[in-house]
Design an enzyme around this catalytic site. Structure first.
Site, PDB file in Angstrom:
ATOM      1  N   HIS A  32       0.845  -1.200   0.000  1.00 26.50           N
ATOM      2  CA  HIS A  32       0.000   0.000   0.000  1.00 26.50           C
ATOM      3  C   HIS A  32       0.876   1.243   0.000  1.00 26.50           C
ATOM      4  O   HIS A  32       1.917   1.284   0.667  1.00 26.50           O
ATOM      5  CB  HIS A  32      -0.922   0.000   1.230  1.00 26.50           C
ATOM      6  CG  HIS A  32      -2.014   1.022   1.114  1.00 26.50           C
ATOM      7  ND1 HIS A  32      -1.777   2.359   1.309  1.00 26.50           N
ATOM      8  CD2 HIS A  32      -3.321   0.907   0.783  1.00 26.50           C
ATOM      9  CE1 HIS A  32      -2.906   3.028   1.112  1.00 26.50           C
ATOM     10  NE2 HIS A  32      -3.872   2.159   0.784  1.00 26.50           N
ATOM     11  N   GLU A  63      -3.987   1.773  -7.369  1.00 25.14           N
ATOM     12  CA  GLU A  63      -4.389   2.906  -6.545  1.00 25.14           C
ATOM     13  C   GLU A  63      -3.482   4.103  -6.823  1.00 25.14           C
ATOM     14  O   GLU A  63      -2.390   4.196  -6.231  1.00 25.14           O
ATOM     15  CB  GLU A  63      -4.282   2.544  -5.056  1.00 25.14           C
ATOM     16  CG  GLU A  63      -5.153   1.396  -4.629  1.00 25.14           C
ATOM     17  CD  GLU A  63      -5.479   1.462  -3.136  1.00 25.14           C
ATOM     18  OE1 GLU A  63      -6.668   1.533  -2.802  1.00 25.14           O
ATOM     19  OE2 GLU A  63      -4.542   1.474  -2.320  1.00 25.14           O
TER      20      GLU A  63
END
Ligand code: PGA
Length: 241
Positions: A99, A168
């Site tokens: 992430h 993302e």
């Protein structure tokens, strides 16, 4: 996007306490009652709630994931960390790796790759996050960055492994700004062109400010297999968009 199963992965980040368990009851009810089985819901709460989530979701089709792991597969002297085996032992099925919030803290390609290898060894499903920063995008480096993240992060992983890639864009996370469909589709296609050569079984999700306001438009992108949802996922109503 109409005929495929869409993933809704809730990334709760550093939010939630025991009281939050109440909020998932509606989602469990929805997943039981819904005639359409065209969705798969996965909750990734903080470590402190993993055990409770596994327990609460046991009799439902909803599964539990963690938000990170230590890169070492073996147990060891690493204060404050947990490894893939510990998650597996708890009944956790998924783990988010790479992430951008962790990459920003210094997590590098090598660590990410080790984490993914460890997760696979423990038979956890990997949700591998990639995405360019706003600076990289402005400098037209998106493809170079995405390719680098994929090639390094997924080095040495067998073609038969199942992999979930969450695209993302960093500039989209928590900002309320979502790429337009044209740009998103172009980037997803690019990711797919690399991933499809490396793996037989893969999913490509989008993450970054997904909300009830933009989901309909995002659903128009047929290549997408679902979403990794941060902020909006804490409300059960919003998650099921
Ligand atoms: P957001 O977060 O939906 O709040 O933008 C997504 C993520 O970081 O996974």
């Amino acid at each position: 996007m109409t005929n495929k199963i869409r993933y809704f992965i809730a990334n709760w980040k550093m939010y939630g306490d025991l009281g939050s368990l109440k909020s998932i009851k509606n989602v469990i009810k929805f997943s039981r009652l819904s005639k359409s089985k065209k969705f798969k819901i996965i909750y990734c709460p903080p470590y402190t709630l993993l055990s409770d989530f596994v327990d609460t979701l046991k009799k439902s089709s909803i599964e539990t994931g963690a938000q990170n792991i230590h890169e070492n597969y073996d147990f060891g002297a690493h204060t404050g960390f947990i490894n893939s085996k510990m998650l597996k032992n708890l009944g956790v099925k998924y783990v988010i790796i790479g992430h951008s919030e962790n990459r920003t803290l210094g997590e590098d390609h090598k660590q990410i790759n080790k984490k993914i290898l460890s997760a696979i060894k423990s038979k956890l499903n990997v949700i591998f996050c990639i995405g360019e920063t706003s600076f990289q995008r402005k400098n037209k480096k998106t493809n170079i960055i995405l390719k680098k993240q994929i090639m390094n992060g997924l080095k040495g992983i067998g073609k038969k492994c199942k992999i979930i890639v969450a695209y993302e864009p960093v500039w989209s996370i928590g900002t309320g700004v979502v790429p337009n469909n044209l740009e998103l589709e172009k980037n997803i296609k690019f990711i797919k062109s690399i991933i499809s050569k490396k793996f037989n079984n893969y999913k490509i999700l989008y993450g970054g400010s997904v909300s009830p306001n933009n989901i309909k438009k995002l659903n128009m992108i047929d290549l997408l297999d679902g979403y990794l949802i941060g902020g909006a996922s804490q409300s059960s109503k919003n998650l099921l968009i």
